[in-house]
Design a protein around this motif. Structure first.
Motif, PDB file in Angstrom:
ATOM      1  N   LEU A 192      22.584  77.210 110.865  1.00 57.31           N
ATOM      2  CA  LEU A 192      21.196  77.688 110.855  1.00 57.31           C
ATOM      3  C   LEU A 192      20.511  76.148 111.065  1.00 57.31           C
ATOM      4  CD1 LEU A 192      21.112  80.374 107.950  1.00 57.31           C
ATOM      5  CD2 LEU A 192      21.491  80.706 110.347  1.00 57.31           C
ATOM      6  N   LEU A 193      21.434  75.259 111.640  1.00 54.35           N
ATOM      7  CA  LEU A 193      20.729  73.951 111.660  1.00 54.35           C
ATOM      8  C   LEU A 193      20.332  73.609 113.346  1.00 54.35           C
ATOM      9  CD1 LEU A 193      23.325  72.022 109.540  1.00 54.35           C
ATOM     10  CD2 LEU A 193      21.065  72.810 108.979  1.00 54.35           C
ATOM     11  N   GLY A 194      20.392  74.659 113.874  1.00 53.78           N
ATOM     12  CA  GLY A 194      19.907  74.515 115.410  1.00 53.78           C
ATOM     13  C   GLY A 194      19.634  76.130 115.676  1.00 53.78           C
ATOM     14  N   THR A 195      19.839  76.333 117.015  1.00 53.28           N
ATOM     15  CA  THR A 195      19.634  77.639 117.704  1.00 53.28           C
ATOM     16  C   THR A 195      20.292  78.771 117.088  1.00 53.28           C
ATOM     17  OG1 THR A 195      18.734  76.895 119.581  1.00 53.28           O
ATOM     18  CG2 THR A 195      19.513  78.917 119.817  1.00 53.28           C
ATOM     19  N   GLY A 196      21.579  78.538 116.607  1.00 50.43           N
ATOM     20  CA  GLY A 196      22.563  79.279 116.219  1.00 50.43           C
ATOM     21  C   GLY A 196      23.871  78.704 116.001  1.00 50.43           C
ATOM     22  N   GLY A 197      24.905  79.448 115.221  1.00 52.41           N
ATOM     23  CA  GLY A 197      26.196  79.159 114.861  1.00 52.41           C
ATOM     24  C   GLY A 197      27.316  80.337 114.878  1.00 52.41           C
ATOM     25  N   VAL A 198      28.334  79.926 114.536  1.00 51.58           N
ATOM     26  CA  VAL A 198      29.245  80.916 114.365  1.00 51.58           C
ATOM     27  C   VAL A 198      30.172  80.720 113.156  1.00 51.58           C
ATOM     28  CG1 VAL A 198      29.681  81.379 116.825  1.00 51.58           C
ATOM     29  CG2 VAL A 198      31.095  79.565 115.453  1.00 51.58           C
ATOM     30  N   LEU A 199      30.676  81.838 112.651  1.00 53.25           N
ATOM     31  CA  LEU A 199      31.905  81.856 111.672  1.00 53.25           C
ATOM     32  C   LEU A 199      33.069  82.521 112.143  1.00 53.25           C
ATOM     33  CD1 LEU A 199      29.932  82.741 108.505  1.00 53.25           C
ATOM     34  CD2 LEU A 199      30.542  80.409 109.066  1.00 53.25           C
ATOM     35  N   SER A 200      34.181  81.911 111.879  1.00 51.48           N
ATOM     36  CA  SER A 200      35.533  82.716 112.185  1.00 51.48           C
ATOM     37  C   SER A 200      36.123  83.239 110.780  1.00 51.48           C
ATOM     38  CB  SER A 200      36.420  81.465 112.601  1.00 51.48           C
ATOM     39  OG  SER A 200      37.802  82.268 112.813  1.00 51.48           O
ATOM     40  N   PHE A 201      36.749  84.234 110.980  1.00 49.66           N
ATOM     41  CA  PHE A 201      37.337  84.927 109.674  1.00 49.66           C
ATOM     42  C   PHE A 201      38.976  85.240 110.060  1.00 49.66           C
ATOM     43  CE2 PHE A 201      32.737  87.054 109.856  1.00 49.66           C
ATOM     44  CZ  PHE A 201      32.415  86.144 108.992  1.00 49.66           C
ATOM     45  N   PHE A 202      39.296  84.201 110.946  1.00 49.25           N
ATOM     46  CA  PHE A 202      40.666  84.077 111.036  1.00 49.25           C
ATOM     47  C   PHE A 202      41.394  84.055 109.690  1.00 49.25           C
ATOM     48  CE2 PHE A 202      44.580  81.468 111.719  1.00 49.25           C
ATOM     49  CZ  PHE A 202      45.347  82.511 112.515  1.00 49.25           C
ATOM     50  N   PRO A 203      42.705  84.725 109.494  1.00 45.96           N
ATOM     51  CA  PRO A 203      43.005  85.004 108.073  1.00 45.96           C
ATOM     52  C   PRO A 203      43.134  83.650 107.327  1.00 45.96           C
ATOM     53  CG  PRO A 203      44.395  86.246 109.624  1.00 45.96           C
ATOM     54  CD  PRO A 203      43.380  85.477 110.439  1.00 45.96           C
ATOM     55  N   ALA A 204      43.527  82.433 107.753  1.00 44.79           N
ATOM     56  CA  ALA A 204      43.543  81.331 107.094  1.00 44.79           C
ATOM     57  C   ALA A 204      42.449  80.677 106.712  1.00 44.79           C
ATOM     58  CB  ALA A 204      44.447  80.323 107.702  1.00 44.79           C
ATOM     59  N   LYS A 205      40.934  81.077 107.166  1.00 41.02           N
ATOM     60  CA  LYS A 205      39.905  80.669 106.953  1.00 41.02           C
ATOM     61  C   LYS A 205      39.237  80.705 105.468  1.00 41.02           C
ATOM     62  CE  LYS A 205      38.366  78.891 110.928  1.00 41.02           C
ATOM     63  NZ  LYS A 205      39.792  79.256 111.803  1.00 41.02           N
ATOM     64  N   THR A 206      38.513  80.017 105.012  1.00 41.39           N
ATOM     65  CA  THR A 206      38.046  79.985 103.668  1.00 41.39           C
ATOM     66  C   THR A 206      37.495  81.580 103.215  1.00 41.39           C
ATOM     67  OG1 THR A 206      37.169  77.694 103.857  1.00 41.39           O
ATOM     68  CG2 THR A 206      36.574  78.957 101.864  1.00 41.39           C
ATOM     69  N   LEU A 207      36.925  82.324 104.051  1.00 36.36           N
ATOM     70  CA  LEU A 207      36.711  83.812 104.091  1.00 36.36           C
ATOM     71  C   LEU A 207      37.603  84.302 105.312  1.00 36.36           C
ATOM     72  CD1 LEU A 207      35.377  86.048 102.826  1.00 36.36           C
ATOM     73  CD2 LEU A 207      33.465  85.770 104.244  1.00 36.36           C
ATOM     74  N   GLY A 208      38.706  84.673 104.870  1.00 32.16           N
ATOM     75  CA  GLY A 208      39.691  85.363 105.849  1.00 32.16           C
ATOM     76  C   GLY A 208      39.854  86.876 105.811  1.00 32.16           C
ATOM     77  N   ALA A 209      40.017  87.370 107.330  1.00 33.99           N
ATOM     78  CA  ALA A 209      40.324  88.893 107.320  1.00 33.99           C
ATOM     79  C   ALA A 209      42.018  89.123 107.456  1.00 33.99           C
ATOM     80  CB  ALA A 209      39.661  89.261 108.519  1.00 33.99           C
ATOM     81  N   ILE A 210      42.180  90.147 108.022  1.00 37.66           N
ATOM     82  CA  ILE A 210      43.580  90.372 107.946  1.00 37.66           C
ATOM     83  C   ILE A 210      44.015  90.438 109.514  1.00 37.66           C
ATOM     84  CG2 ILE A 210      44.142  91.417 105.715  1.00 37.66           C
ATOM     85  CD1 ILE A 210      43.757  94.118 107.381  1.00 37.66           C
ATOM     86  N   GLY A 211      43.223  89.716 110.309  1.00 39.28           N
ATOM     87  CA  GLY A 211      43.288  89.814 111.916  1.00 39.28           C
ATOM     88  C   GLY A 211      42.187  88.938 112.218  1.00 39.28           C
ATOM     89  N   ASP A 212      41.752  89.185 113.447  1.00 42.34           N
ATOM     90  CA  ASP A 212      40.603  88.434 114.289  1.00 42.34           C
ATOM     91  C   ASP A 212      39.380  89.034 113.723  1.00 42.34           C
ATOM     92  OD1 ASP A 212      41.975  85.979 115.455  1.00 42.34           O
ATOM     93  OD2 ASP A 212      42.816  87.245 116.675  1.00 42.34           O
ATOM     94  N   ALA A 213      38.364  88.286 113.488  1.00 42.06           N
ATOM     95  CA  ALA A 213      37.123  88.574 113.486  1.00 42.06           C
ATOM     96  C   ALA A 213      35.998  87.486 113.094  1.00 42.06           C
ATOM     97  CB  ALA A 213      36.848  89.564 112.008  1.00 42.06           C
ATOM     98  N   GLY A 214      35.012  87.483 113.483  1.00 41.49           N
ATOM     99  CA  GLY A 214      33.917  86.276 113.604  1.00 41.49           C
ATOM    100  C   GLY A 214      32.454  86.874 113.413  1.00 41.49           C
ATOM    101  N   ALA A 215      31.669  85.901 113.332  1.00 38.27           N
ATOM    102  CA  ALA A 215      30.366  86.328 113.329  1.00 38.27           C
ATOM    103  C   ALA A 215      29.153  85.218 114.150  1.00 38.27           C
ATOM    104  CB  ALA A 215      29.772  86.436 111.789  1.00 38.27           C
ATOM    105  N   VAL A 216      27.925  85.725 114.556  1.00 36.50           N
ATOM    106  CA  VAL A 216      27.087  84.603 114.952  1.00 36.50           C
ATOM    107  C   VAL A 216      25.984  84.649 113.930  1.00 36.50           C
ATOM    108  CG1 VAL A 216      25.282  84.279 116.660  1.00 36.50           C
ATOM    109  CG2 VAL A 216      27.749  85.089 117.366  1.00 36.50           C
ATOM    110  N   LEU A 217      25.881  83.759 113.440  1.00 35.04           N
ATOM    111  CA  LEU A 217      24.426  83.386 112.615  1.00 35.04           C
ATOM    112  C   LEU A 217      23.324  82.663 113.293  1.00 35.04           C
ATOM    113  CD1 LEU A 217      26.341  81.654 109.749  1.00 35.04           C
ATOM    114  CD2 LEU A 217      26.369  83.937 110.075  1.00 35.04           C
ATOM    115  N   THR A 218      22.247  83.230 113.161  1.00 30.13           N
ATOM    116  CA  THR A 218      21.083  82.690 113.765  1.00 30.13           C
ATOM    117  C   THR A 218      19.624  83.109 113.047  1.00 30.13           C
ATOM    118  OG1 THR A 218      19.785  82.349 115.778  1.00 30.13           O
ATOM    119  CG2 THR A 218      20.817  84.596 115.244  1.00 30.13           C
ATOM    120  N   ASP A 219      18.715  82.438 113.108  1.00 29.40           N
ATOM    121  CA  ASP A 219      17.185  82.823 112.669  1.00 29.40           C
ATOM    122  C   ASP A 219      16.449  83.227 113.619  1.00 29.40           C
ATOM    123  OD1 ASP A 219      17.998  82.384 110.045  1.00 29.40           O
ATOM    124  OD2 ASP A 219      17.361  80.152 109.943  1.00 29.40           O
TER     125      ASP A 219
END
Length: 403
Positions: A192-219
Motif C-alpha cells: 500500500l506504499l505505491g499504486t498497489g502490491g501483492v501477497l503470495s500464499f505459497f505454503p512456505a510463506k508466513t501466511l501459507g495455503a495448502i497450494g498456490d494462492a495470492g492476492a492484490v492489495l491496493t487503495d
C-alpha cells in the motif's frame, strides 16, 4: 497477544528424537492445532458446492483487508498472477519498461514479460537485499514507466528512496510484496506504499495455503476494479454501464486467475494465528542471530542490517551469508537439515533474459548475494532444540575447516 503455541512447542521439544531431520519448512504441527477450524471452514465450502470465486474467498478478502488496512484485497490463484494482473491494472502497456532488482525470485521479472512489458534490471543495496534507488536512477530510460521494488526476506525495500526517484522521473511504483505480509512503513502495510502490491500464499510463506494462492492489495478503486475483472476472464466492473443490454460481458482480455474457496478456507483459519506466528518467527530469528553472529565463516546475519527508518522487520526467511556456501549446504543436508539457496543465479544472467545482453559483473552486489546467501529452517513449528542443532552443525562445519 499470544506469544506462540507453548504447549505444542514444549511437546515438540520433548518428543524430538536426537538427530532427527530438520526440514526447511513444515506446517504439520500448525495444521494439527488448527484442524478443527480448517475442517469447519472446508465443510462450509463443500456444503455450498461453490469451489471457486465463492463466498469464502470474499470472506477472506474482507478479513485480510481489515488486518492489512487495505481498501481492497482481491484474491487470485498465485502470487505470480497477482503481479501480472497488478501490472496490467496499473497501466502497463506493451513495450513499457519496468525496473526490477537483479536479485529476487524470477517471477518478479517474468511477470513483467507476461504483462507485455520489458524488465530493466537494477542492483541491490550495499546492506540488505532491496533495490538500490541510485541504480534505479542509473538504468531508467525514456521508455521506463514503472519501478517494482521487492520486499525480501525480513524487511522492506528503501521505499522513500524509490519514491524520490519515481517522482523525479514520472514512474509508477508497484510493489512485489509477495513475502511481506506484516511488514509496515510508518504503520502502512507493504503493498500500500505505491499504486498497489501483492501477497503470495505459497505454503512456505508466513501466511501459507495448502497450494498456490495470492492476492492484490491496493487503495486505488480503479486498479481494484480492473484486477477483479482481469482475474475472471475480464468480466464485470462498472464499465458495463457503457454497454446497456449486454449481459455477462467481457470488458477486458482477462484470464482465469480466481482463488479457490478451499484455499481461502484454510487461509481464513490461519489468519487468526498470524500475529502469533510472526512473533514466533521473530523469537527464532533473534535466537539464530545470537547463536551465529561472530562464528568465523558466517559473513552476515539478518540482524546486522537495520530496517530502513520507519520500517519494521518481519522475518519470512532467515538468510545468512556464508563462506563456502554450497559446501555448508551440503554438510547440513548430509545431516538431515534442509536449506534453500536464495538465489543461485541473478536474474540478468538467467537464460530467459540472455537477449537483454547482460554479462557477469553488471550488477556486482546482486551477484555477490547469489554466491553467499543461504536460508536456514524458519517456521512457526520449528523448536528451539532444532534451531540449536542447526547452529551447532554450522559451528562444527567451520571449526572443521579451520582445523
Amino acid at each position: 497477544m499470544e506469544k506462540t503455541l507453548p504447549l505444542a512447542e514444549h511437546a515438540r521439544a520433548r518428543n524430538r528424537t536426537k538427530g532427527a531431520p530438520v526440514p526447511f519448512f513444515t506446517q504439520a504441527d500448525t495444521f494439527r492445532e488448527l484442524w478443527p477450524e480448517i475442517r469447519a471452514n472446508c465443510t462450509r465450502v463443500l456444503d455450498r458446492g461453490k469451489f471457486s470465486h465463492g463466498s469464502v474467498v470474499a470472506e477472506f478478502e474482507r478479513a485480510l483487508a481489515r488486518w492489512t488496512g487495505a481498501a481492497h484485497v482481491v484474491g487470485v490463484n498465485s502470487g505470480t498472477d497477482a503481479l501480472v494482473l497488478l501490472l496490467r491494472a496499473a497501466g502497463l502497456r506493451p513495450g513499457d519498461e519496468v525496473v526490477v532488482p537483479a536479485y529476487t525470485f524470477v517471477a518478479t521479472a517474468t511477470s513483467v514479460v507476461l504483462a507485455g512489458g520489458v524488465p530493466v534490471f537494477a542492483d541491490i543495496e550495499e546492506r540488505g537485499y532491496g533495490i538500490d534507488p541510485r541504480s534505479v536512477d542509473a538504468v531508467a530510460t525514456p521508455r521506463t514507466r514503472m519501478v517494482m521494488p521487492v520486499h525480501l526476506f525480513d524487511r522492506l525495500a528503501d521505499m522513500r528512496g524509490v519514491h524520490e526517484v519515481a517522482r523525479r522521473r514520472g514512474l509508477t511504483v508497484v510493489e512485489d510484496s509477495a513475502e511481506a505480509i506484516g511488514m509496515r512503513l510508518d504503520g502502512t502495510h507493504a503493498g500500500l506504499l505505491g499504486t498497489g502490491g501483492v501477497l503470495s500464499f505459497f505454503p512456505a510463506k508466513t501466511l501459507g495455503a495448502i497450494g498456490d494462492a495470492g492476492a492484490v492489495l491496493t487503495d486505488d478503486d480503479t486498479v481494484a476494479e480492473s484486477v477483479r475483472a482481469l482475474r475472471h476472464h475480464g468480466r464485470g466492473g462498472r464499465t458495463l454501464d457503457h454497454f446497456p443490454g449486454i449481459s455477462n460481458a467481457t470488458v477486458l482480455p482477462g484470464c482465469n486467475s480466481k482463488m479457490d474457496d478451499i484455499q481461502a478456507a484454510v487461509l481464513l483459519a490461519k489468519l487468526g494465528r498470524l500475529d502469533a506466528g510472526i512473533a514466533r518467527r521473530a523469537e527464532l530469528s533473534a535466537r539464530y542471530d545470537a547463536r551465529l553472529r561472530g562464528i568465523p565463516g558466517v559473513l552476515a546475519v539478518p540482524g546486522d542490517a537495520a530496517p530502513h527508518p520507519g520500517g519494521d522487520r518481519v522475518t519470512y526467511v532467515h538468510l545468512i551469508e556464508a563462506e563456502d556456501r554450497d559446501a555448508l549446504a551440503a554438510h547440513l543436508a548430509a545431516r538431515g537439515i534442509g536449506t534453500e539457496t536464495y538465489y543461485p543465479t541473478p536474474l540478468h544472467l538467467q537464460p530467459c533474459f540472455a537477449h537483454l545482453g547482460h554479462r557477469a559483473g553488471d550488477f556486482p552486489r546482486a551477484e555477490a548475494a547469489c554466491a553467499a546467501a543461504l536460508a536456514l529452517p524458519l517456521h512457526a513449528d520449528l523448536s528451539d532444540a532444532d534451531l540449536d542443532r542447526v547452529c551447532d552443525e554450522i559451528e562444527h562445519f567451520y571449526a572443521g575447516r579451520r582445523a
